[in-house]
Motif scaffolding. Structure first.
Motif, short mmCIF file in Angstrom:
data_model
loop_
_atom_site.label_atom_id
_atom_site.label_comp_id
_atom_site.label_asym_id
_atom_site.label_seq_id
_atom_site.Cartn_x
_atom_site.Cartn_y
_atom_site.Cartn_z
N VAL A 36 45.61 32.41 39.63
CA VAL A 36 46.56 32.87 40.64
C VAL A 36 45.80 33.33 41.87
CG1 VAL A 36 48.42 34.46 41.18
CG2 VAL A 36 48.20 33.56 38.85
N GLU A 37 45.97 32.57 42.97
CA GLU A 37 45.29 32.92 44.22
C GLU A 37 46.12 33.88 45.04
OE1 GLU A 37 44.52 28.36 43.64
OE2 GLU A 37 46.18 29.77 43.40
N SER A 38 45.43 34.65 45.87
CA SER A 38 46.09 35.54 46.82
C SER A 38 45.13 35.81 47.98
CB SER A 38 46.49 36.85 46.15
OG SER A 38 45.36 37.52 45.65
N GLY A 39 45.67 36.40 49.04
CA GLY A 39 44.82 36.83 50.15
C GLY A 39 44.87 35.95 51.38
N GLY A 40 45.59 34.84 51.32
CA GLY A 40 45.69 33.99 52.49
C GLY A 40 46.51 34.64 53.58
N GLY A 41 46.50 34.00 54.75
CA GLY A 41 47.28 34.52 55.86
C GLY A 41 46.94 33.80 57.14
N SER A 42 47.40 34.40 58.26
CA SER A 42 47.18 33.82 59.57
C SER A 42 46.28 34.75 60.36
CB SER A 42 48.52 33.62 60.27
OG SER A 42 48.34 32.98 61.51
N VAL A 43 45.17 34.22 60.88
CA VAL A 43 44.21 35.03 61.64
C VAL A 43 43.78 34.27 62.88
CG1 VAL A 43 43.37 36.30 59.63
CG2 VAL A 43 42.25 34.17 60.32
N PRO A 44 43.31 34.97 63.91
CA PRO A 44 42.78 34.30 65.10
C PRO A 44 41.37 33.79 64.82
CG PRO A 44 42.59 36.65 65.38
CD PRO A 44 43.33 36.44 64.09
N PRO A 45 40.90 32.85 65.63
CA PRO A 45 39.50 32.39 65.47
C PRO A 45 38.54 33.56 65.54
CG PRO A 45 40.69 30.95 66.95
CD PRO A 45 41.61 32.10 66.66
N GLY A 46 37.53 33.53 64.67
CA GLY A 46 36.57 34.62 64.59
C GLY A 46 36.96 35.68 63.58
N GLY A 47 38.17 35.59 63.05
CA GLY A 47 38.64 36.59 62.09
C GLY A 47 38.08 36.39 60.69
N SER A 48 38.48 37.28 59.80
CA SER A 48 38.00 37.26 58.41
C SER A 48 39.17 37.38 57.45
CB SER A 48 37.03 38.42 58.16
OG SER A 48 35.88 38.31 58.95
N LEU A 49 38.97 36.79 56.28
CA LEU A 49 39.91 36.94 55.17
C LEU A 49 39.10 36.95 53.88
CD1 LEU A 49 42.80 34.43 56.01
CD2 LEU A 49 43.02 36.91 55.90
N ARG A 50 39.66 37.61 52.86
CA ARG A 50 39.07 37.52 51.52
C ARG A 50 40.12 37.01 50.56
NH1 ARG A 50 36.37 41.83 47.28
NH2 ARG A 50 38.54 42.49 47.01
N LEU A 51 39.85 35.87 49.99
CA LEU A 51 40.74 35.29 48.99
C LEU A 51 40.33 35.76 47.60
CD1 LEU A 51 40.96 31.59 50.23
CD2 LEU A 51 42.24 33.59 51.00
N SER A 52 41.32 35.95 46.74
CA SER A 52 41.08 36.32 45.35
C SER A 52 41.75 35.31 44.44
CB SER A 52 41.66 37.72 45.06
OG SER A 52 41.06 38.69 45.87
N CYS A 53 41.16 35.12 43.28
CA CYS A 53 41.76 34.26 42.25
C CYS A 53 41.65 34.99 40.92
CB CYS A 53 41.04 32.93 42.19
SG CYS A 53 41.54 31.88 40.80
N ALA A 54 42.79 35.42 40.40
CA ALA A 54 42.84 36.11 39.12
C ALA A 54 43.01 35.08 38.01
CB ALA A 54 43.99 37.10 39.11
N ALA A 55 42.11 35.13 37.03
CA ALA A 55 42.10 34.14 35.96
C ALA A 55 42.51 34.77 34.63
CB ALA A 55 40.71 33.54 35.83
N SER A 56 43.15 33.97 33.79
CA SER A 56 43.51 34.44 32.46
C SER A 56 43.63 33.23 31.53
CB SER A 56 44.84 35.20 32.49
OG SER A 56 45.89 34.38 32.97
N GLY A 57 43.60 33.52 30.22
CA GLY A 57 43.80 32.47 29.23
C GLY A 57 42.53 31.79 28.75
N PHE A 58 41.38 32.25 29.23
CA PHE A 58 40.11 31.69 28.76
C PHE A 58 39.04 32.76 28.96
CE2 PHE A 58 38.04 30.66 32.89
CZ PHE A 58 39.11 30.86 33.75
N VAL A 59 37.86 32.51 28.38
CA VAL A 59 36.75 33.47 28.48
C VAL A 59 36.10 33.29 29.85
CG1 VAL A 59 34.62 34.31 27.45
CG2 VAL A 59 36.44 33.36 25.99
N PHE A 60 36.58 34.06 30.80
CA PHE A 60 36.23 33.87 32.21
C PHE A 60 34.73 33.82 32.43
CE2 PHE A 60 36.97 34.01 36.68
CZ PHE A 60 36.02 34.87 37.22
N ARG A 61 33.99 34.75 31.82
CA ARG A 61 32.56 34.87 32.11
C ARG A 61 31.78 33.64 31.67
NH1 ARG A 61 33.60 37.96 27.63
NH2 ARG A 61 32.37 37.49 25.76
N ALA A 62 32.36 32.81 30.82
CA ALA A 62 31.66 31.66 30.26
C ALA A 62 31.83 30.38 31.08
CB ALA A 62 32.14 31.42 28.82
N TYR A 63 32.60 30.43 32.16
CA TYR A 63 32.89 29.22 32.91
C TYR A 63 32.62 29.37 34.40
CZ TYR A 63 35.05 27.55 28.67
OH TYR A 63 35.25 27.14 27.39
N GLY A 64 32.12 28.29 34.97
CA GLY A 64 31.97 28.25 36.41
C GLY A 64 33.31 28.20 37.11
#
Length: 116
Positions: free
Chosen positions: A5-33
């Motif tokens: 599940v991704e989140s954090g997108g939006g609309s920004v002007p050139p030069g701006g910053s955003l941080r996207l997040s992806c919450a994972a579930s249903g598998f052993v997260f630390r074991a996968y790229g």
């Protein structure tokens, strides 16, 4: 069941910053790229960055090197994409991805729009 599940997108002007997040579930997260991809209208989906499972080695597309950084927090089962110095050509839908037991899983995507 693998879920991304991704989140954090939006609309920004050139030069701006955003941080996207992806919450994972249903598998052993630390074991996968994990990876971030993006797809702009009328273009093919392209790899933005990837991070390995245990040592956290990263790889970034040439077009975003020095501006974007992929990272992960195994305690939170979350992968991030820090995006700085955004350009209009970064406008796209951004997707989180992992491959578990040979099968590719994708999130629903989060829209990033860079415009003045």
């Amino acid at each position: 069941q693998v879920q991304l599940v991704e989140s954090g997108g939006g609309s920004v002007p050139p030069g701006g910053s955003l941080r996207l997040s992806c919450a994972a579930s249903g598998f052993v997260f630390r074991a996968y790229g994990m990876s971030w991809y993006r797809q702009a209208p009328g273009k093919l989906r392209e790899l933005v960055g990837s991070i390995t499972a245990y040592d956290g080695s990263t790889n970034h597309a040439d077009s975003v090197k020095g501006r974007f950084t992929i990272s992960r927090d195994n305690a939170k089962n979350t992968v991030y994409l820090q995006m700085n110095a955004l350009k209009p050509e970064d406008t796209a839908m951004y997707y989180c991805n992992t491959r578990v037991l040979g099968y590719d899983y994708w999130g629903q995507g989060t829209q990033v729009t860079v415009s003045s």
